[in-house]
Design a protein around this motif. Structure first.
Motif, short mmCIF file in Angstrom:
data_model
loop_
_atom_site.label_atom_id
_atom_site.label_comp_id
_atom_site.label_asym_id
_atom_site.label_seq_id
_atom_site.Cartn_x
_atom_site.Cartn_y
_atom_site.Cartn_z
N SER A 83 0.83 -1.21 0.00
CA SER A 83 0.00 0.00 0.00
C SER A 83 0.87 1.25 0.00
CB SER A 83 -0.93 0.00 1.22
OG SER A 83 -1.79 -1.10 1.20
N SER A 84 1.98 1.20 0.71
CA SER A 84 2.92 2.33 0.72
C SER A 84 3.48 2.56 -0.68
CB SER A 84 4.06 2.07 1.70
OG SER A 84 3.60 2.06 3.03
N TRP A 85 3.80 1.47 -1.37
CA TRP A 85 4.32 1.62 -2.73
C TRP A 85 3.30 2.31 -3.62
CZ3 TRP A 85 2.64 -1.04 -7.28
CH2 TRP A 85 3.41 -0.76 -8.40
N VAL A 86 2.04 1.90 -3.53
CA VAL A 86 0.98 2.54 -4.32
C VAL A 86 0.86 4.02 -3.95
CG1 VAL A 86 -1.50 2.59 -4.79
CG2 VAL A 86 -0.31 0.40 -4.64
N CYS A 87 0.94 4.30 -2.65
CA CYS A 87 0.82 5.68 -2.18
C CYS A 87 1.96 6.55 -2.70
CB CYS A 87 0.81 5.70 -0.65
SG CYS A 87 0.50 7.32 0.07
N TRP A 88 3.17 6.02 -2.70
CA TRP A 88 4.32 6.81 -3.17
C TRP A 88 4.32 6.95 -4.69
CZ3 TRP A 88 7.03 9.98 -0.32
CH2 TRP A 88 7.04 9.79 1.07
N VAL A 89 3.74 5.98 -5.39
CA VAL A 89 3.53 6.16 -6.83
C VAL A 89 2.58 7.33 -7.06
CG1 VAL A 89 2.49 5.13 -8.89
CG2 VAL A 89 4.03 3.77 -7.47
N PHE A 90 1.51 7.37 -6.28
CA PHE A 90 0.54 8.46 -6.36
C PHE A 90 1.20 9.80 -6.07
CE2 PHE A 90 -2.57 11.08 -3.96
CZ PHE A 90 -3.43 11.39 -5.00
N LEU A 91 2.03 9.85 -5.03
CA LEU A 91 2.72 11.09 -4.68
C LEU A 91 3.71 11.50 -5.77
CD1 LEU A 91 3.31 10.43 -0.88
CD2 LEU A 91 1.89 12.24 -1.87
N THR A 92 4.34 10.52 -6.40
CA THR A 92 5.26 10.83 -7.50
C THR A 92 4.51 11.44 -8.67
OG1 THR A 92 6.70 8.99 -6.86
CG2 THR A 92 6.96 9.85 -9.08
N VAL A 93 3.34 10.91 -8.97
CA VAL A 93 2.51 11.46 -10.05
C VAL A 93 2.11 12.90 -9.74
CG1 VAL A 93 0.31 11.26 -11.26
CG2 VAL A 93 1.67 9.21 -10.82
N LEU A 94 1.71 13.15 -8.49
CA LEU A 94 1.30 14.50 -8.10
C LEU A 94 2.46 15.49 -8.20
CD1 LEU A 94 -0.95 13.87 -4.96
CD2 LEU A 94 -1.67 14.41 -7.29
N SER A 95 3.63 15.10 -7.72
CA SER A 95 4.79 16.00 -7.78
C SER A 95 5.22 16.23 -9.22
CB SER A 95 5.95 15.43 -6.96
OG SER A 95 6.35 14.16 -7.44
N THR A 96 5.06 15.21 -10.07
CA THR A 96 5.38 15.37 -11.49
C THR A 96 4.40 16.33 -12.16
OG1 THR A 96 6.28 13.12 -11.57
CG2 THR A 96 5.76 14.16 -13.67
N CYS A 97 3.12 16.21 -11.79
CA CYS A 97 2.11 17.14 -12.33
C CYS A 97 2.42 18.57 -11.93
CB CYS A 97 0.72 16.74 -11.83
SG CYS A 97 0.07 15.22 -12.56
N LYS A 98 2.83 18.77 -10.68
CA LYS A 98 3.19 20.11 -10.23
C LYS A 98 4.40 20.63 -10.99
CE LYS A 98 2.85 21.29 -5.93
NZ LYS A 98 3.06 21.45 -4.45
N LEU A 99 5.36 19.76 -11.22
CA LEU A 99 6.55 20.14 -11.98
C LEU A 99 6.18 20.54 -13.40
CD1 LEU A 99 9.62 20.26 -11.41
CD2 LEU A 99 9.81 18.00 -12.45
N CYS A 100 5.30 19.78 -14.03
CA CYS A 100 4.84 20.10 -15.39
C CYS A 100 4.06 21.42 -15.41
CB CYS A 100 3.98 18.97 -15.93
SG CYS A 100 4.85 17.43 -16.24
N ARG A 101 3.29 21.67 -14.37
CA ARG A 101 2.52 22.91 -14.29
C ARG A 101 3.46 24.11 -14.20
NH1 ARG A 101 0.34 25.75 -10.00
NH2 ARG A 101 0.85 24.08 -8.54
N TYR A 102 4.52 23.97 -13.37
CA TYR A 102 5.50 25.04 -13.27
C TYR A 102 6.21 25.27 -14.60
CZ TYR A 102 5.15 25.32 -8.17
OH TYR A 102 4.72 25.52 -6.90
N HIS A 103 6.52 24.17 -15.28
CA HIS A 103 7.19 24.27 -16.57
C HIS A 103 6.29 24.96 -17.59
CE1 HIS A 103 10.06 23.25 -19.71
NE2 HIS A 103 9.09 22.67 -20.41
#
Length: 222
Positions: A171-191
């Protein structure tokens, strides 16, 4: 609520869930190691003796210690990030582009570490269960067996403990995948925002240059 605030709120929620899951990983694994007198159940095999006792061939403790280390890292990181994101929400601000980039790299690393730990726990627990079910109908029923009475090893509850660990790490692995997606989305938004700002600056400069290089009109001679 704007898109940025929703993304930040989602990250905060994700880190809170990651904190809870890391507790579900660290606590039962610590109890299991204490009950087994620091012996690692994962990948341990053995045989049943004539008196019904199980004679284990203990595997390396590094399997459990690695999983414990990953759990502690996830726990500390989730605490820090939860506090950090909560402060951003309270102040109505957000992280910078560099901070979002570092969060993405950090989340990717933790996702990889948790995946390795999940594979170790699943494979190691299965091997243990395969060994003890030679005499018991199920791995759960093997919790009543005796192991090394002289060492005072307590097997009661190992199935619930390691089952919780296995659930928590996946479950932690799934959660950190989700957090990685969110941080990537934020990075793309900044870009994307940066590209818009650069494009607007270029367009403004082009208009100014066009105005300065326009034809000059003079009054005709009378």
């Amino acid at each position: 609520m704007g898109r940025g605030n929703f993304l930040l709120l989602s990250q905060t929620t994700g880190y809170v869930v990651a904190f809870i899951l890391s507790l579900c990983l660290v606590v039962p694994l610590s109890i299991n190691l204490d009950n087994f007198k620091e012996h690692c159940l994962l990948y341990t095999t053995g045989t049943f003796q004539d008196d019904g006792n199980f004679k284990p061939e203990w595997a390396s403790t590094s399997y459990c210690y690695y999983t414990m280390l990953v759990g502690i890292i996830l726990l500390l990181t989730s605490i820090i990030q939860t506090i950090r994101m909560s402060v951003f929400l309270f102040r109505g601000i957000d992280s910078s582009f560099l901070s979002a980039f570092l969060d993405t790299v950090d989340n990717l690393l933790l996702t990889a570490l948790s995946l390795i730990a999940a594979i170790i726990v699943t494979g190691g627990f299965k091997k243990w269960c395969d060994a003890v079910t030679e005499r018991f109908a199920s791995c759960d029923n093997a919790s009543i067996m005796d192991i090394d009475k002289d060492d005072d090893i307590r097997t009661a509850g190992f199935y619930i403990q390691m089952g919780t660990v296995q659930f928590a790490i996946w479950s932690s692995w799934v959660c950190w995948v989700f957090l990685t997606v969110l941080s990537t989305c934020k990075l793309c938004r900044y870009h994307e925002q940066e590209n818009v700002i650069v494009s607007m600056a270029r367009e403004r400069q082009r208009i100014i240059s066009s105005s300065n290089s326009g034809p000059l009109y003079t009054l005709p001679d009378v």
